[in-house]
Design a protein around this motif. Structure first.
Motif, PDB file in Angstrom:
ATOM      1  N   GLU A 184       0.832  -1.203   0.000  1.00 47.43           N
ATOM      2  CA  GLU A 184       0.000   0.000   0.000  1.00 47.43           C
ATOM      3  C   GLU A 184       0.870   1.258   0.000  1.00 47.43           C
ATOM      4  OE1 GLU A 184      -3.792   1.390   2.607  1.00 47.43           O
ATOM      5  OE2 GLU A 184      -1.831   1.702   3.536  1.00 47.43           O
ATOM      6  N   LEU A 212       0.913   4.022  -2.984  1.00 44.27           N
ATOM      7  CA  LEU A 212       0.578   5.423  -2.707  1.00 44.27           C
ATOM      8  C   LEU A 212       1.738   6.356  -3.018  1.00 44.27           C
ATOM      9  CD1 LEU A 212      -1.243   5.163   0.753  1.00 44.27           C
ATOM     10  CD2 LEU A 212      -2.250   5.966  -1.401  1.00 44.27           C
ATOM     11  N   GLU A 266      -0.241   6.391 -10.622  1.00 40.34           N
ATOM     12  CA  GLU A 266      -1.106   5.365 -10.024  1.00 40.34           C
ATOM     13  C   GLU A 266      -0.671   3.995 -10.492  1.00 40.34           C
ATOM     14  OE1 GLU A 266      -4.778   5.268  -8.800  1.00 40.34           O
ATOM     15  OE2 GLU A 266      -5.251   7.409  -8.852  1.00 40.34           O
ATOM     16  N   ARG A 307       3.714  12.425  -5.551  1.00 36.39           N
ATOM     17  CA  ARG A 307       2.647  11.737  -4.828  1.00 36.39           C
ATOM     18  C   ARG A 307       3.082  11.305  -3.431  1.00 36.39           C
ATOM     19  NH1 ARG A 307       0.834   6.908  -7.006  1.00 36.39           N
ATOM     20  NH2 ARG A 307      -1.286   7.133  -6.280  1.00 36.39           N
ATOM     21  N   ASP A 308       4.408  11.079  -3.252  1.00 31.55           N
ATOM     22  CA  ASP A 308       4.843  10.620  -1.927  1.00 31.55           C
ATOM     23  C   ASP A 308       5.103  11.798  -0.985  1.00 31.55           C
ATOM     24  OD1 ASP A 308       7.135  11.372  -3.287  1.00 31.55           O
ATOM     25  OD2 ASP A 308       8.324   9.653  -2.655  1.00 31.55           O
ATOM     26  N   PHE A 366      -0.072   8.906   2.358  1.00 30.47           N
ATOM     27  CA  PHE A 366       1.118   8.103   2.087  1.00 30.47           C
ATOM     28  C   PHE A 366       1.970   7.966   3.354  1.00 30.47           C
ATOM     29  CE2 PHE A 366       5.675   8.688   1.518  1.00 30.47           C
ATOM     30  CZ  PHE A 366       6.007   7.412   1.116  1.00 30.47           C
ATOM     31  N   SER A 399       0.479   5.607   5.878  1.00 31.13           N
ATOM     32  CA  SER A 399       0.686   4.210   5.486  1.00 31.13           C
ATOM     33  C   SER A 399       2.132   3.782   5.750  1.00 31.13           C
ATOM     34  CB  SER A 399       0.329   4.052   4.002  1.00 31.13           C
ATOM     35  OG  SER A 399       0.703   2.772   3.541  1.00 31.13           O
TER      36      SER A 399
END
Lengths: 225, 225
Positions: free
Chosen positions: A142, A146, A151, B130-131, B136, B139
């Motif tokens: 996960e 992420l 994606e 995105r990170d 994120f 997680s």
């Protein structure tokens, strides 16, 4: 027909060599990825090259010097590798090694458009190494999905996570794994020491399935066939 | 009284330098950790040393050569850094860089019995990286806690994740951050180029709060006060 592309994290040891043969048997188009983390047993890198070349597979070696972090007998030459059966293996734990390696595999995979990763912990690893448990890998899948730049669903396959070393070995014999070419000894000895935790676990697995380990050892070991 | 110990991931840039001052203001006992990933702008490592020395803080530089993975203008000299306002910054993404860096920080923390990590993404970083998003990091905190050698709760503090660069800067001026000592330019230029995405974002933040950037630039830039 060529199957999905996958990166197999491959140390040249008996579990990850069997993993490599398993991924090929499952029809994945495989690239192997090996970590040169300045481990005491760097000699395993030779096994990697020999086995990957024999199978004609692309292989990449990524260097990440974990002696900078230390804390383990595998990366700190001042800490001795335990060679007595009654000694615990905790001191061989390299902090978050699997997390680092799976993340590097996923990062490299991102540049190659590969989302499938094979990683080879076996059932017995749980006892000492917490990052060999499936709930950990589920969580990491996960995090990596992420955290990737686009994606994607990163999948970490751990087919041995619920199998004992002996069960993995039995499967490996079905698959024709050349165990004579693998490397196991934590001390990096060749012939193998036969005494460190890693050698002992290997020998015990061969003994359990009643087959002889084709690897040469320094000394005859009590629990060897 | 000395507070909890924390590792601040510190690049020498304006956001992470402000982060460092924020962690100190929150009374953490701080060690700084910097990554030498063979980045194009390695000159930022000089800023790190100057600022850490000025504050009398322990600082560690961890080397991990991400040019081995590539895929980004920051680690592949064959890929050009975008210097036009209309160009996207996607090519500066280093795959899973934050995942790797937080994992290395947690691994080093494990050997030092430190569970608190400070990491400095700002609100604008979300658009490209995105990170840098809090889901994120939530997680990843779970993955790192599950993957550590012993039961621990790894905490990744990202106080800037919901703040714009201008808001971070405003806080930094309250904290007395020496912005003249920080480094920002992706091209690694000194004086800074003033044109790359990183320089432009910095200059825009200073312009927004109506203060002059004390850093020397190659050319006068349009949106500079």
């Amino acid at each position: 027909m060529a199957g999905l592309r996958a990166i197999v994290c491959f140390s040249g040891g008996m579990d990850s060599t069997t993993l490599l043969y398993e991924a090929l048997a499952q029809n994945y188009t495989v690239e192997t990825l090996t970590f040169d983390y300045n481990q005491r047993h760097r000699i395993e890198l030779e096994s990697v090259q020999i086995i990957a070349a024999r199978l004609g597979l692309p292989h990449k070696i990524l260097k990440i010097d974990l002696t900078q972090i230390g804390g383990s007998a595998l990366t700190d030459l001042k800490i001795e590798v335990p060679v007595q059966a009654e000694q615990g293996q905790e001191i061989t734990v390299v902090p978050l090694r699997n997390t680092l390696f799976c993340t590097l595999a996923a990062a490299y995979g991102e540049t190659q458009a590969i989302d499938e990763i094979f990683y080879g912990p076996v059932k017995e690893d749980f006892e000492v190494y917490r990052d060999c448990r499936r709930p950990f890998f589920d969580s990491l899948e996960e995090s990596l999905s992420l955290g990737s730049s686009y994606e994607r669903a990163v999948k970490i396959h751990t087919p041995w996570a619920d199998k004992t070393k002996a069960e993995v070995l039995r499967r490996g014999f079905e698959l024709g794994v050349p165990y004579n070419l693998t490397h196991t000894c934590y001390l990096g000895m060749r012939p193998a020491c036969g005494k460190c935790g890693s050698c002992r676990a290997r020998l015990a697995a061969f003994a359990e399935i009643g087959l002889r380990d084709p690897l040469p050892y320094q000394t005859m070991v009590a629990d060897r066939d």
